[in-house]
Scaffold this motif. Structure first.
Motif, mmCIF file in Angstrom:
data_model
loop_
_atom_site.group_PDB
_atom_site.id
_atom_site.type_symbol
_atom_site.label_atom_id
_atom_site.label_comp_id
_atom_site.label_asym_id
_atom_site.label_seq_id
_atom_site.Cartn_x
_atom_site.Cartn_y
_atom_site.Cartn_z
ATOM 1 N N THR A 68 -0.614 -0.898 -3.941
ATOM 2 C CA THR A 68 -0.218 0.038 -2.889
ATOM 3 C C THR A 68 -1.009 -0.201 -1.622
ATOM 4 O OG1 THR A 68 0.400 1.722 -4.513
ATOM 5 C CG2 THR A 68 -0.059 2.481 -2.269
ATOM 6 N N TRP A 69 -2.341 -0.341 -1.763
ATOM 7 C CA TRP A 69 -3.197 -0.529 -0.596
ATOM 8 C C TRP A 69 -3.122 -1.952 -0.046
ATOM 9 C CZ3 TRP A 69 -6.411 3.043 1.918
ATOM 10 C CH2 TRP A 69 -6.433 4.324 1.354
ATOM 11 N N THR A 70 -2.482 -2.849 -0.797
ATOM 12 C CA THR A 70 -2.320 -4.224 -0.312
ATOM 13 C C THR A 70 -0.991 -4.435 0.387
ATOM 14 O OG1 THR A 70 -3.740 -5.123 -2.058
ATOM 15 C CG2 THR A 70 -2.175 -6.642 -1.044
ATOM 16 N N LEU A 71 0.090 -3.890 -0.180
ATOM 17 C CA LEU A 71 1.429 -4.204 0.308
ATOM 18 C C LEU A 71 1.931 -3.241 1.377
ATOM 19 C CD1 LEU A 71 3.105 -5.153 -3.090
ATOM 20 C CD2 LEU A 71 2.088 -6.662 -1.375
ATOM 21 N N LEU A 72 1.544 -1.974 1.320
ATOM 22 C CA LEU A 72 2.042 -1.021 2.313
ATOM 23 C C LEU A 72 1.465 -1.225 3.712
ATOM 24 C CD1 LEU A 72 2.366 2.406 0.466
ATOM 25 C CD2 LEU A 72 4.168 0.825 1.181
ATOM 26 N N PRO A 73 0.156 -1.462 3.879
ATOM 27 C CA PRO A 73 -0.382 -1.575 5.236
ATOM 28 C C PRO A 73 0.306 -2.608 6.126
ATOM 29 C CG PRO A 73 -2.166 -1.281 3.696
ATOM 30 C CD PRO A 73 -0.929 -1.455 2.872
ATOM 31 N N PRO A 74 0.560 -3.846 5.638
ATOM 32 C CA PRO A 74 1.230 -4.791 6.538
ATOM 33 C C PRO A 74 2.657 -4.389 6.899
ATOM 34 C CG PRO A 74 0.965 -5.733 4.353
ATOM 35 C CD PRO A 74 0.158 -4.492 4.382
ATOM 36 N N LEU A 75 3.252 -3.497 6.096
ATOM 37 C CA LEU A 75 4.594 -3.018 6.428
ATOM 38 C C LEU A 75 4.577 -1.883 7.448
ATOM 39 C CD1 LEU A 75 6.169 -2.907 2.843
ATOM 40 C CD2 LEU A 75 6.473 -4.685 4.599
ATOM 41 N N PHE A 107 -5.722 -7.383 3.414
ATOM 42 C CA PHE A 107 -5.717 -6.110 2.687
ATOM 43 C C PHE A 107 -5.988 -6.327 1.205
ATOM 44 C CE2 PHE A 107 -2.896 -5.717 6.371
ATOM 45 C CZ PHE A 107 -3.558 -4.708 7.059
ATOM 46 N N LEU A 108 -5.429 -7.412 0.650
ATOM 47 C CA LEU A 108 -5.705 -7.748 -0.739
ATOM 48 C C LEU A 108 -7.189 -8.049 -0.929
ATOM 49 C CD1 LEU A 108 -4.889 -8.474 -3.645
ATOM 50 C CD2 LEU A 108 -4.327 -10.773 -2.815
ATOM 51 N N LEU A 109 -7.774 -8.777 0.004
ATOM 52 C CA LEU A 109 -9.187 -9.118 -0.097
ATOM 53 C C LEU A 109 -10.050 -7.861 -0.104
ATOM 54 C CD1 LEU A 109 -11.331 -11.328 -0.179
ATOM 55 C CD2 LEU A 109 -11.247 -11.421 2.320
ATOM 56 N N SER A 110 -9.716 -6.908 0.733
ATOM 57 C CA SER A 110 -10.459 -5.640 0.741
ATOM 58 C C SER A 110 -10.389 -4.947 -0.610
ATOM 59 C CB SER A 110 -9.912 -4.704 1.826
ATOM 60 O OG SER A 110 -10.356 -5.068 3.101
ATOM 61 N N GLN A 111 -9.196 -4.872 -1.172
ATOM 62 C CA GLN A 111 -9.040 -4.170 -2.435
ATOM 63 C C GLN A 111 -9.694 -4.913 -3.590
ATOM 64 O OE1 GLN A 111 -8.065 -1.039 -2.411
ATOM 65 N NE2 GLN A 111 -7.924 -1.414 -0.209
#
Length: 248
Positions: free
Chosen positions: A28-35, A82-86
């Motif tokens: 959720t925290w990886t895919l939603l932000p770039p959208l 975002f994936l790296l952050s998570q």
């Protein structure tokens, strides 16, 4: 070391449900932000511009976080930062849990790990990958590695401590604060008996070996990050002084 297994007759922890919930949280925290956003946060843009140069240092920070950010962007596109952050958050929680299991029952360690998510830095600020997010698993890892090394006395834990120390200082200079605290604990407390064995000294040597290229870069660049911080501190206004401290 306390027994980390569940008591007889106690219900087993719902590991499958926890893993599914964790995976959904990460996605959720990886895919939603770039959208939902039109551009990367400022720190991400800045570090992306640094990381592609593959230098051993940059005018504000050590190099490891920009390198990882550049690789994540090349591998996963807009979702990469975002994936790296998570992944950093997940690694931090895992290391917190490992350390907790060495001090208490697994159930209590899990509860403490879940409650860690109540800290603000694990939520919205993690959307902006920067050196602060990158250092979080290293801080947690240093605590776990020293605890494991002192409890078990195994060389691999001391080497893990040295590797995490070196990588930490390649991520952000503020890791030196943690290392200073760990060093004082070793020197001033009962744990100083460990200094008579090779483990701590091998850890120190490995940390210095990993840090050596960056130290050479600092010398070649006339200690550029420190000069940057000094100039920011001399600038008028409190915000400039806060900005100077950000390099830590």
């Amino acid at each position: 070391m306390p027994d980390t297994s569940s008591a007889p007759g106690a219900p087993a922890l719902p590991w499958r449900a926890l893993l599914v919930a964790g995976a959904l949280y990460l996605l959720t925290w990886t895919l939603l932000p770039p959208l939902l956003i039109s551009s990367f946060p400022l720190d991400v843009v800045e570090s992306l511009s640094w990381g592609r140069e593959w230098q051993w240092g940059y005018y504000k920070h050590p190099p490891l976080a920009p390198w990882l950010l550049h690789l994540s962007y090349r591998a996963f596109g807009a979702a990469g930062p975002f994936l790296l952050s998570q992944l950093c958050i997940a690694a931090t929680l895992w290391l917190v849990w490992l350390a907790g299991c060495r001090l208490m029952e697994r159930e209590r360690a899990l509860l403490g790990t879940v409650l860690t998510l109540g800290v603000a830095f694990y939520g919205h600020p993690a959307l902006e990958f920067n050196h602060n997010i990158a250092q979080m698993p290293l801080w947690a890892g240093l605590g776990w590695a020293l605890l494991a090394a002192l409890q078990d006395g195994r060389l691999r834990h001391w080497l893990a401590l040295g590797a995490l120390a070196g990588l930490g200082l390649l991520t952000k200079y503020s890791v030196a604060i943690v290392l200073a605290c760990l060093g004082l604990y070793l020197v001033l407390g009962p744990a100083r008996r460990a200094l008579a064995r090779p483990g701590p000294w091998l850890a120190l040597g490995l940390a210095l070996l990993l840090l050596a290229p960056h130290l050479y870069w600092l010398w070649q660049s006339d200690w550029l990050p420190m000069a940057y911080a000094s100039r920011r501190a001399e600038a008028p206004g409190g915000s400039a002084r806060l900005g100077a401290l950000s390099f830590l």
